[in-house]
Each structure stands twice: as C-alpha cells, then as structure tokens.
Write a protein that holds these residues in place. Sequence first.
Motif, PDB file in Angstrom:
ATOM      1  N   THR A 213       4.514   1.916  -1.684  1.00 52.83           N
ATOM      2  CA  THR A 213       3.871   1.660  -0.397  1.00 52.83           C
ATOM      3  C   THR A 213       4.081   2.827   0.564  1.00 52.83           C
ATOM      4  O   THR A 213       3.152   3.276   1.258  1.00 52.83           O
ATOM      5  CB  THR A 213       4.430   0.374   0.221  1.00 52.83           C
ATOM      6  N   PHE A 214       5.295   3.320   0.598  1.00 54.40           N
ATOM      7  CA  PHE A 214       5.630   4.446   1.469  1.00 54.40           C
ATOM      8  C   PHE A 214       4.840   5.701   1.099  1.00 54.40           C
ATOM      9  O   PHE A 214       4.241   6.360   1.957  1.00 54.40           O
ATOM     10  CB  PHE A 214       7.144   4.691   1.371  1.00 54.40           C
ATOM     11  N   CYS A 215       4.804   6.024  -0.204  1.00 54.91           N
ATOM     12  CA  CYS A 215       4.145   7.261  -0.624  1.00 54.91           C
ATOM     13  C   CYS A 215       2.630   7.163  -0.547  1.00 54.91           C
ATOM     14  O   CYS A 215       1.952   8.157  -0.234  1.00 54.91           O
ATOM     15  CB  CYS A 215       4.582   7.616  -2.045  1.00 54.91           C
TER      16      CYS A 215
ATOM     17  N   ILE B 262      12.314   7.096  -6.706  1.00 57.08           N
ATOM     18  CA  ILE B 262      11.771   8.403  -7.087  1.00 57.08           C
ATOM     19  C   ILE B 262      10.583   8.242  -8.031  1.00 57.08           C
ATOM     20  O   ILE B 262       9.605   9.003  -7.965  1.00 57.08           O
ATOM     21  CB  ILE B 262      12.873   9.269  -7.724  1.00 57.08           C
ATOM     22  N   ILE B 263      10.641   7.242  -8.912  1.00 57.49           N
ATOM     23  CA  ILE B 263       9.514   6.994  -9.814  1.00 57.49           C
ATOM     24  C   ILE B 263       8.266   6.632  -9.007  1.00 57.49           C
ATOM     25  O   ILE B 263       7.152   7.101  -9.288  1.00 57.49           O
ATOM     26  CB  ILE B 263       9.867   5.871 -10.811  1.00 57.49           C
ATOM     27  N   GLY B 264       8.446   5.774  -7.994  1.00 55.58           N
ATOM     28  CA  GLY B 264       7.305   5.430  -7.149  1.00 55.58           C
ATOM     29  C   GLY B 264       6.735   6.627  -6.435  1.00 55.58           C
ATOM     30  O   GLY B 264       5.518   6.720  -6.209  1.00 55.58           O
TER      31      GLY B 264
ATOM     32  N   LEU C 167       2.848  11.039  -4.669  1.00 52.93           N
ATOM     33  CA  LEU C 167       2.955  12.079  -3.641  1.00 52.93           C
ATOM     34  C   LEU C 167       2.055  13.265  -3.974  1.00 52.93           C
ATOM     35  O   LEU C 167       2.506  14.365  -4.249  1.00 52.93           O
ATOM     36  CB  LEU C 167       4.409  12.537  -3.493  1.00 52.93           C
ATOM     37  N   LYS C 168       0.798  13.010  -3.989  1.00 53.35           N
ATOM     38  CA  LYS C 168      -0.181  14.075  -4.230  1.00 53.35           C
ATOM     39  C   LYS C 168      -1.388  13.842  -3.327  1.00 53.35           C
ATOM     40  O   LYS C 168      -1.707  12.706  -2.968  1.00 53.35           O
ATOM     41  CB  LYS C 168      -0.627  14.094  -5.697  1.00 53.35           C
ATOM     42  N   ASN C 169      -2.067  14.908  -3.006  1.00 49.16           N
ATOM     43  CA  ASN C 169      -3.293  14.783  -2.215  1.00 49.16           C
ATOM     44  C   ASN C 169      -4.427  14.407  -3.166  1.00 49.16           C
ATOM     45  O   ASN C 169      -5.252  15.240  -3.542  1.00 49.16           O
ATOM     46  CB  ASN C 169      -3.587  16.090  -1.492  1.00 49.16           C
ATOM     47  N   ALA C 170      -4.418  13.139  -3.573  1.00 50.64           N
ATOM     48  CA  ALA C 170      -5.372  12.677  -4.580  1.00 50.64           C
ATOM     49  C   ALA C 170      -6.481  11.875  -3.922  1.00 50.64           C
ATOM     50  O   ALA C 170      -6.318  11.285  -2.864  1.00 50.64           O
ATOM     51  CB  ALA C 170      -4.670  11.820  -5.621  1.00 50.64           C
ATOM     52  N   ARG C 171      -7.619  11.865  -4.556  1.00 47.02           N
ATOM     53  CA  ARG C 171      -8.698  10.990  -4.114  1.00 47.02           C
ATOM     54  C   ARG C 171      -8.307   9.555  -4.420  1.00 47.02           C
ATOM     55  O   ARG C 171      -7.421   9.285  -5.226  1.00 47.02           O
ATOM     56  CB  ARG C 171     -10.000  11.348  -4.837  1.00 47.02           C
TER      57      ARG C 171
END
Length: 366
Positions: A74-76, A294-296, A301-305
């Motif tokens: 949720t955070f990421c 960290i797995i979540g 944590l990427k600028n993904a569509r």
Amino acid sequence: MTLYLYFARRFLGAFLRVFAVLTLLIFVIETLENIRSLSKHGVDFAQAAFLAAFSSPELVLQAMPIIVMLAGLTFCVGLARSNEFVVTRAVGVSALKAMTTPALSAFALGLAAMLFLNPLSAFFSIHHDDLRETYTNADRGAVSFSEDGFWLRQKDLDGHTVIHAESANSRGTSLRGATALKFDVEGQLVSRLYSRTAILREGEWVFTNGKFWHTDRNTPNPESTSETFEIRRFDTDITPEQILEGYPKPQSVPIWDKWSTIRAIGEAGFSTLPHRIHLNMELSRPLMLMAMMIIGAAFTLKNARMGNLGVSVFLALICGFSLYFLQNLAMTLGEAGEIPVFAAAWAPPLAAFLFAVGLFLRFEDG
C-alpha cells in the motif's frame, strides 16, 4: 532526515489502515465460525462475538507478516502513483536509502509484536479457553504444570482424586514420584498414596511399591495406621493422550514465561520442542516482518504504468504468501522433529530477508 521520517510515517500510516481492516475481518470471520460451530451449545451472537474478541489477538499475531507485506504494498503503490519516489530518485536518493526507515519501522513493529502483542495474545488465549469451556461445558485437559512437577485431576464416583508426579515418560504412560490424594464429595482429604512408580493402563492406575495413609476425620494420626503395598490399583478415565496434550499450548505462554515453562515441561519428562520452536519464531519475527516489507517494496517501487503496477503487486503477493506458507511448513516440520529448531525458526526469515534484499538490489540496479 525529514524525507526518511516522512517515508516512515507514510509506511506506519499504511500499516495502521491495513491492520485495522484485517483485524476487523478476522473478528467477523471468527464470530461467524463461532456461531456455526457453537450454536448447538446455545451460544448466541453476543457470546460468539465475545469469544471472537478473545481469539482474534492470536490470529492477528499469526497474520502479522501478511499485514506488514500488504502495508508495504500500500505504501509503495501510493509512492508510485504520486510519483514521489521518482522525485526522490531525481534528487539523488537511492531506493535502498529511501527504504531504510520503512524497513526499520517494520523491524520495530516486529519487536512491538514480540514484546507486547505476544503477551496480550497469550492472556486472551487462556481466557478464551476458559470462556469456551464455560459456554460448551467441555472438559479441558487434566494436566497442570508447576515448578515441582505436574498435577492430574480426575473425577471419581465418591469425589475426586488429585495426582502429583515429579516427571513422566515421553508417552505419558509412566509417572515417577507419584502421589495420589483422594477427596470426598465435600472436598475433605480422606487418603494419601505415594509410589515411586505409577503405570497408566487402559482404565486404571497401577501404583507399585508404595505407602498408603488414611487421612479422614476418624484418623487422628495417619502415620500410625499407614501401610505399605506392592501393588495398588484404582480406576481412571485419564488417557496418555490427555496427559501429553494437557500441557500449555505454546501460543498461551507469554514470551516472558517461555524459559520457565520450557524448563518445567522438560523436567516433567515431556517434549519441549513445540515451545522451543515457538520461542525462536517469536525472536525471529522482527527479521521476518522487515523481509516482508522489503518484498512489498521490491516489486512496486518503480515508475510503472498502471497495468505493469498491477502485475507487480500480484507478483509481490505471490512471493509474500509463498514465504509465509514456507515458514508455516518449516514450523510444522520442526514440531514433528524432522528438522532442527534453528532451521525451523530462523531459516525462513533469513532466506526471506536475503531474497528480499537481493530482489530489491536487482530491480534497483536493473
């Protein structure tokens, strides 16, 4: 530090939201399950909900890895959607540094769960068993442990008998240093019996080479009328399974009392393996929660569509649940004695942490 504290605050906020939702969901499911299974005993909705309130803390504690993983997702996802993480990377802050405080926050949550939620869960678990026994009129285990051995209690036709033993064999069929105290229906002690060895057979106790005392009101000096015997028998409804299963469940013992309970159970002659595994799993909980966080983060944590982000969330869920079930499998194998205690309790968190960090670095570099 302001940026790092901001990330930690965002993660803790996501954790509180996920924690509240899953706790409510667990409570509702437990209430419905109690209504389904206990309605035949006359348990109504209020009583079922009261029971669920006492059993939910233990289930929430077991679900903490999943809660932390979902909180990390949720955070990421929030950072990815608002492009805050992109801005953070643009100003020269690496992903590894950015996730340091959320990971440490997850570790701190593990410590809090171990030090505070575990004793709370144990307290509620004991009262849940008492309350369930009251509602269903069920007979609980016949064993009670203390520092000087353990106690058995059985009902008789004309009262009840309390048996104290210093220790037992691993099958629960032989007691050493056994004392049987016979009480009448008024609770008056009427006789005492001691034997170095007591054998539990089907439907009877067999005391050998012991001593017997009359302790009723008509016997002012029990020692003067005492007698020795070679074999003495009396009926019982206690089974070896009741003895072996009667000691405290690992989940009902607070972490503060783990060592004393393990020592008492070991001195009584029973296996301490489930309690030792549960203790080590509690100690490894902070590492497991940090790994799940960290797995979540690694997948999201990427600028993904949005489409790619959905796939990333799905992959993170698959990895998180797989590691969670791997931990449960290792615990089961450890309690069965198939693998050592260290491997059962510490190998899954260590593997999860190394896998999470490696995956995070791979995505960071790639």
